[in-house]
Scaffold this motif. Structure first.
Motif, PDB file in Angstrom:
ATOM      1  N   LEU A 125      38.560  57.599  47.781  1.00 51.08           N
ATOM      2  CA  LEU A 125      38.029  57.450  48.826  1.00 51.08           C
ATOM      3  C   LEU A 125      39.004  55.788  48.803  1.00 51.08           C
ATOM      4  CD1 LEU A 125      36.033  55.624  50.802  1.00 51.08           C
ATOM      5  CD2 LEU A 125      35.147  54.899  49.159  1.00 51.08           C
ATOM      6  N   ASP A 126      39.048  55.777  47.024  1.00 45.64           N
ATOM      7  CA  ASP A 126      40.071  54.733  47.343  1.00 45.64           C
ATOM      8  C   ASP A 126      41.883  55.007  47.577  1.00 45.64           C
ATOM      9  OD1 ASP A 126      38.193  52.874  45.968  1.00 45.64           O
ATOM     10  OD2 ASP A 126      39.021  54.087  43.799  1.00 45.64           O
ATOM     11  N   SER A 127      42.248  56.368  47.692  1.00 41.20           N
ATOM     12  CA  SER A 127      43.593  56.799  48.216  1.00 41.20           C
ATOM     13  C   SER A 127      43.156  56.593  49.713  1.00 41.20           C
ATOM     14  CB  SER A 127      44.288  57.539  47.387  1.00 41.20           C
ATOM     15  OG  SER A 127      43.226  58.705  47.742  1.00 41.20           O
ATOM     16  N   GLY A 128      42.837  56.327  50.070  1.00 43.27           N
ATOM     17  CA  GLY A 128      42.282  56.837  52.146  1.00 43.27           C
ATOM     18  C   GLY A 128      42.164  58.120  52.029  1.00 43.27           C
ATOM     19  N   TRP A 129      42.431  58.846  51.277  1.00 39.32           N
ATOM     20  CA  TRP A 129      41.635  60.464  51.055  1.00 39.32           C
ATOM     21  C   TRP A 129      40.952  60.977  52.695  1.00 39.32           C
ATOM     22  CZ3 TRP A 129      38.970  64.290  51.216  1.00 39.32           C
ATOM     23  CH2 TRP A 129      39.650  65.181  51.329  1.00 39.32           C
ATOM     24  N   ILE A 130      40.042  60.055  51.387  1.00 37.32           N
ATOM     25  CA  ILE A 130      38.486  60.276  52.186  1.00 37.32           C
ATOM     26  C   ILE A 130      38.604  59.722  54.463  1.00 37.32           C
ATOM     27  CG2 ILE A 130      36.288  59.841  53.145  1.00 37.32           C
ATOM     28  CD1 ILE A 130      35.518  60.547  49.461  1.00 37.32           C
ATOM     29  N   ALA A 131      39.168  58.801  54.382  1.00 36.74           N
ATOM     30  CA  ALA A 131      39.359  57.913  55.599  1.00 36.74           C
ATOM     31  C   ALA A 131      40.980  58.858  56.549  1.00 36.74           C
ATOM     32  CB  ALA A 131      40.005  57.594  55.585  1.00 36.74           C
ATOM     33  N   GLU A 132      41.435  59.788  56.198  1.00 39.63           N
ATOM     34  CA  GLU A 132      42.288  60.379  56.613  1.00 39.63           C
ATOM     35  C   GLU A 132      41.794  61.335  57.353  1.00 39.63           C
ATOM     36  OE1 GLU A 132      45.023  60.620  54.102  1.00 39.63           O
ATOM     37  OE2 GLU A 132      46.340  59.040  54.401  1.00 39.63           O
ATOM     38  N   ARG A 133      41.142  62.058  56.284  1.00 42.59           N
ATOM     39  CA  ARG A 133      40.147  63.369  56.934  1.00 42.59           C
ATOM     40  C   ARG A 133      39.378  63.411  57.536  1.00 42.59           C
ATOM     41  NH1 ARG A 133      40.946  68.415  53.377  1.00 42.59           N
ATOM     42  NH2 ARG A 133      39.827  69.315  55.428  1.00 42.59           N
ATOM     43  N   VAL A 134      38.622  62.352  57.976  1.00 38.89           N
ATOM     44  CA  VAL A 134      37.999  61.658  58.825  1.00 38.89           C
ATOM     45  C   VAL A 134      38.291  61.724  59.897  1.00 38.89           C
ATOM     46  CG1 VAL A 134      35.177  60.401  59.323  1.00 38.89           C
ATOM     47  CG2 VAL A 134      35.235  61.466  56.974  1.00 38.89           C
ATOM     48  N   ALA A 135      39.350  61.192  60.204  1.00 36.94           N
ATOM     49  CA  ALA A 135      40.021  60.588  61.290  1.00 36.94           C
ATOM     50  C   ALA A 135      40.601  61.715  62.287  1.00 36.94           C
ATOM     51  CB  ALA A 135      41.170  59.636  60.694  1.00 36.94           C
ATOM     52  N   GLU A 136      41.271  62.718  60.983  1.00 36.36           N
ATOM     53  CA  GLU A 136      41.816  64.027  61.876  1.00 36.36           C
ATOM     54  C   GLU A 136      40.557  64.834  61.799  1.00 36.36           C
ATOM     55  OE1 GLU A 136      43.161  65.951  58.446  1.00 36.36           O
ATOM     56  OE2 GLU A 136      44.766  64.492  58.128  1.00 36.36           O
ATOM     57  N   SER A 137      39.511  64.356  61.437  1.00 37.27           N
ATOM     58  CA  SER A 137      38.063  65.353  62.458  1.00 37.27           C
ATOM     59  C   SER A 137      37.954  64.953  63.680  1.00 37.27           C
ATOM     60  CB  SER A 137      37.497  65.256  61.391  1.00 37.27           C
ATOM     61  OG  SER A 137      36.113  66.115  61.771  1.00 37.27           O
ATOM     62  N   LEU A 138      38.391  63.720  63.545  1.00 38.69           N
ATOM     63  CA  LEU A 138      37.446  62.979  64.650  1.00 38.69           C
ATOM     64  C   LEU A 138      38.340  62.656  66.425  1.00 38.69           C
ATOM     65  CD1 LEU A 138      35.706  60.240  66.386  1.00 38.69           C
ATOM     66  CD2 LEU A 138      37.352  58.421  65.108  1.00 38.69           C
ATOM     67  N   GLN A 139      39.980  62.721  65.654  1.00 39.86           N
ATOM     68  CA  GLN A 139      40.753  63.295  67.068  1.00 39.86           C
ATOM     69  C   GLN A 139      40.654  64.899  67.448  1.00 39.86           C
ATOM     70  OE1 GLN A 139      42.645  61.446  68.302  1.00 39.86           O
ATOM     71  NE2 GLN A 139      44.138  63.137  68.762  1.00 39.86           N
ATOM     72  N   THR A 140      40.504  65.619  66.612  1.00 41.28           N
ATOM     73  CA  THR A 140      39.904  66.547  67.059  1.00 41.28           C
ATOM     74  C   THR A 140      38.691  66.681  67.920  1.00 41.28           C
ATOM     75  OG1 THR A 140      41.212  67.863  64.910  1.00 41.28           O
ATOM     76  CG2 THR A 140      38.952  69.025  66.587  1.00 41.28           C
ATOM     77  N   ARG A 141      37.813  65.921  67.434  1.00 45.17           N
ATOM     78  CA  ARG A 141      36.477  66.557  68.655  1.00 45.17           C
ATOM     79  C   ARG A 141      36.428  65.788  69.662  1.00 45.17           C
ATOM     80  NH1 ARG A 141      31.913  62.049  67.076  1.00 45.17           N
ATOM     81  NH2 ARG A 141      32.724  60.583  67.748  1.00 45.17           N
ATOM     82  N   ASP A 142      37.678  64.194  69.680  1.00 42.85           N
ATOM     83  CA  ASP A 142      38.019  63.508  70.635  1.00 42.85           C
ATOM     84  C   ASP A 142      38.424  64.108  71.360  1.00 42.85           C
ATOM     85  OD1 ASP A 142      36.934  61.303  69.982  1.00 42.85           O
ATOM     86  OD2 ASP A 142      38.322  60.241  68.932  1.00 42.85           O
ATOM     87  N   VAL A 143      39.272  64.928  71.140  1.00 37.77           N
ATOM     88  CA  VAL A 143      40.641  65.639  72.266  1.00 37.77           C
ATOM     89  C   VAL A 143      39.407  67.152  73.037  1.00 37.77           C
ATOM     90  CG1 VAL A 143      42.351  67.661  72.177  1.00 37.77           C
ATOM     91  CG2 VAL A 143      42.589  65.425  70.559  1.00 37.77           C
ATOM     92  N   ALA A 144      38.674  67.430  71.856  1.00 37.88           N
ATOM     93  CA  ALA A 144      38.324  68.523  72.717  1.00 37.88           C
ATOM     94  C   ALA A 144      36.699  67.730  73.622  1.00 37.88           C
ATOM     95  CB  ALA A 144      36.784  68.696  71.790  1.00 37.88           C
ATOM     96  N   VAL A 145      36.240  66.807  73.827  1.00 39.25           N
ATOM     97  CA  VAL A 145      35.571  65.928  74.903  1.00 39.25           C
ATOM     98  C   VAL A 145      36.745  65.374  76.251  1.00 39.25           C
ATOM     99  CG1 VAL A 145      34.202  63.881  75.004  1.00 39.25           C
ATOM    100  CG2 VAL A 145      34.269  64.938  72.867  1.00 39.25           C
ATOM    101  N   ALA A 146      37.793  65.043  76.439  1.00 37.11           N
ATOM    102  CA  ALA A 146      38.482  64.483  76.874  1.00 37.11           C
ATOM    103  C   ALA A 146      39.316  65.737  77.501  1.00 37.11           C
ATOM    104  CB  ALA A 146      39.851  63.841  76.374  1.00 37.11           C
ATOM    105  N   HIS A 147      39.379  67.026  76.889  1.00 39.37           N
ATOM    106  CA  HIS A 147      39.690  67.803  77.947  1.00 39.37           C
ATOM    107  C   HIS A 147      37.868  68.542  78.143  1.00 39.37           C
ATOM    108  CE1 HIS A 147      43.842  67.977  76.917  1.00 39.37           C
ATOM    109  NE2 HIS A 147      43.824  67.299  75.898  1.00 39.37           N
TER     110      HIS A 147
END
Length: 645
Positions: free
Chosen positions: A431-453
């Motif tokens: 959490l402190d290193s930002g690793w969790i935020a990065e992984r969730v952001a990647e997952s969100l991006q994948t979902r947003d791309v699927a919704v956008a398309h």
């Protein structure tokens, strides 16, 4: 993970032969549909018919006895895949847990609402404390509630310690009934302290050290009847985490709590019994079923590793995923919630909360009273329990080749991510290193791309929108304006709904919405499929499609003059484009249109020097395309009337 069942070699051979028979038949159908020979198919039928989940799992088209796994125990026994509660009453099923305290009301009024709800089927309580209700109100709020029969969960944010002690005082001071029931998993009280998961989502919370100290105290005084710490997977799911990532982060946070508790003096069994899990369930019923079963499998493994397998039954509170809720056409949320609640119940959740269908709307934008929307949410579960009898069978999905395989695959996926977190140094370090935020952001991006398309459909939002529905009123809302939301809430349909907000602002200012002219070529039978597709696509972005009926080069100028829009879409069949397309395009250009698009793939347009300026077709990035069109039509209209968050 369970191994495949032992099967006689002869039986296994027969299963393989049957599967090959199916595969050859499927290959023939696929080849025929693609107008190629079987040998020319690019891959096996299984691969061509399989789908990928957002967390990278493969869902195959057919599951047979070849996929059979070993029996995963019995409900209530290790490894708890089939349920954590050995005493589950099949006549009651899971606990219908209703949330109170979010609406402005006195403690006495909330108490009246609770007693009415319990008379009408509510069997669990989730209390929001720190807003309209304070810790001092808990005695009044719970007056008349049988605390030995009803599981209570607190959500008190930064007031968590104070509220927890107030609830414990109410519990200790409650009069003993003539026949006091022994505590079970179904009646466990949860003090709801979730400092580690809230540290990611940004919800108000308490210090982890204070939560650990209270948990040690509670374990000594109440044992497993009261659990202090809540590992809230919804903090990750509503921010965009996929199912495997949500499970991995939840287990990592729970392991961090275990380390704190054992360091503070609790033995492993007592430490395990101070934790409960909140799990997000969305409108993919099989994913919901598998997620709950996989969580219990993983947590049982953790308990086994630390030497207390008999205390490894994960108590789960399933909550419908706020991020799946739409603001547009919010009544569809009733259907989404029903699917989610079904998945939670079949998956063996101990408690289930269905959020109100208008939960994604700010309070001042809701058109239904709280009593009505709360009753709909409650009855969603009661219909599943009392009319569909879903709760009368423990783990009804158990033994399903697909569900068992999906459970194993999801558990393996989450366990691998959990291992990555441990390699980072554990939950806190990740959490402190930002690793969790990065992984969730990647997952969100994948979902947003699927919704956008539009590979992931949101009915009423990016598919089948109702452009004529009443606009949302009130100022634009941030995520924290929504009840139960966290600052990181990222709703699935938000990008499309922001365009709709812009459209509403334009309508409020001018009385009209942005408009694009359709230029249908040929008969209705020829163009109807594409005019319907384009109108649906444009409406998803708040743009009105004007369809004047079949046109040709001679009538196109009049239609353009009558509509007064600078953008049009040619709609027709491939053969019609070849015959009439160039002349229609030339007529549109001569009439002054600045931007002419094609309905369908670019390759359907005949060769020539002049071509349309783009195409509207299946698979495009609809959000980017609609945003570009909106900007061309209305260059600078902010979203001033909507409520997207």
């Amino acid at each position: 993970m369970p191994e495949h069942s032992e099967q006689p070699e002869q039986s296994r051979q027969a299963l393989d032969e049957a599967y090959e028979t199916w595969s050859r038949a499927a290959a023939g159908v696929l080849a025929k549909s693609r107008r190629v020979e079987v040998d020319d198919l690019p891959d096996t039928p299984e691969a061509l018919l399989s789908t990928q989940t957002r967390d990278g799992l493969t869902v195959r088209p057919l599951y047979t006895r070849r996929d059979e796994t070993a029996e995963p125990g019995v409900p209530g026994g290790f490894p708890y895949v089939r349920g954590a509660d050995p005493h589950r009453d099949v006549l009651t099923g899971w606990r219908v847990t209703e949330r109170f305290g979010d609406d402005p009301a006195s403690a006495q009024r909330v108490n009246t609402e609770i007693l009415e709800a319990m008379n009408n089927g509510t069997s669990g309580l989730w209390l929001a404390v720190g807003g309209a209700l304070t810790a001092d109100d808990l005695a009044t709020v719970l007056s008349g509630v049988y605390l030995d029969l009803v599981p209570i969960t607190l959500d008190a944010g930064a007031s968590g310690i104070e509220a927890a002690r107030a609830l414990l005082a109410v519990l200790d001071g409650a009069p003993a009934g003539a026949h006091t029931a022994a505590p079970t998993a179904a009646t466990t009280l949860s003090l709801g302290l979730s400092p580690l998961t809230a540290a990611y989502s940004g919800r108000p919370t308490v210090a982890p050290e204070a939560a650990t100290e209270l948990a040690v105290e509670v374990a000594g005084a109440h044992g497993a009847a009261v659990r202090t710490l809540r590992v809230d997977g919804t903090d990750f799911a509503t921010a965009g985490a996929d199912n495997g990532l949500e499970l991995a982060l939840s287990v990592a946070a729970a392991v961090a709590h275990l380390r704190d508790l054992t360091a503070a003096g609790l033995d492993p069994a007592a430490a395990l019994e101070q934790l409960t899990f909140a799990v997000s369930v969305a409108d993919d019923q099989f994913a919901g079923i598998a997620k709950l079963r996989a969580l219990r499998r993983i947590w049982a493994r953790v308990a086994e590793v630390i030497g207390a397998p008999n205390s490894g039954g994960a108590l789960t509170h399933a909550v419908t995923d706020l991020s799946m809720y739409s603001q547009r056409d919010p009544w569809v949320n009733m259907l989404r919630s029903t699917i989610a609640a079904f998945g939670a119940g079949v998956g063996g959740a101990d408690q289930v909360t269905v959020l109100r269908y208008d939960a994604a709307l700010p309070a001042d934008a809701r058109t239904s009273g709280a009593a009505f929307s709360r009753r709909i949410a409650r009855n969603t579960q009661l219909l599943l329990l009392e009319e569909s009898n879903i709760g009368r069978v423990l783990d009804p999905a158990g033994g399903s080749w697909f569900v068992e395989s999906l459970t194993d695959d999801l558990a393996a996926n989450a366990w691998a991510v959990f291992g990555d977190i441990e390699k980072q140094g554990g939950y806190r370090a990740a959490l402190d290193s930002g690793w969790i935020a990065e992984r969730v952001a990647e997952s969100l991006q994948t979902r947003d791309v699927a919704v956008a398309h539009r590979r992931e459909s949101v009915t009423g939002v990016n598919e089948f929108p109702n452009l004529a529905e009443k606009p949302i009123t009130g100022a634009p809302a941030t995520a924290t304006d929504l009840v139960g939301a966290t600052p990181r809430l990222a709703r699935v349909g938000r990008a499309f709904e922001q365009l709709r907000d812009r459209s509403d602002a334009q309508f409020a200012d001018t009385g009209t919405r942005p408009r694009i002219l359709l230029l249908p070529l040929g008969s209705v039978a020829e163009h109807n499929g594409r005019t319907t597709f384009v109108a649906n696509l444009l409406a998803a972005g708040g743009i009105e499609a004007v369809n004047p009926g079949p046109l040709d080069a001679s009538t196109i100028p009049t239609a353009i003059a009558d509509t007064g829009t600078p953008i049009a879409v040619l709609c027709g069949a491939k053969a019609r484009y070849a015959e009439d397309g160039p002349a229609a395009l030339a007529a549109a250009r001569a009439a002054g249109l600045a931007h002419v698009l094609l309905a369908g793939p670019d390759k359907e347009w005949p060769a020539g020097d002049d071509r349309p300026d783009g195409s509207l077709r299946v698979g495009i990035d609809a959000v980017a395309t609609l945003t570009d069109l909106f900007d061309r039509l209305v260059p600078s209209v902010p979203a001033t009337s909507g409520a997207s968050a």
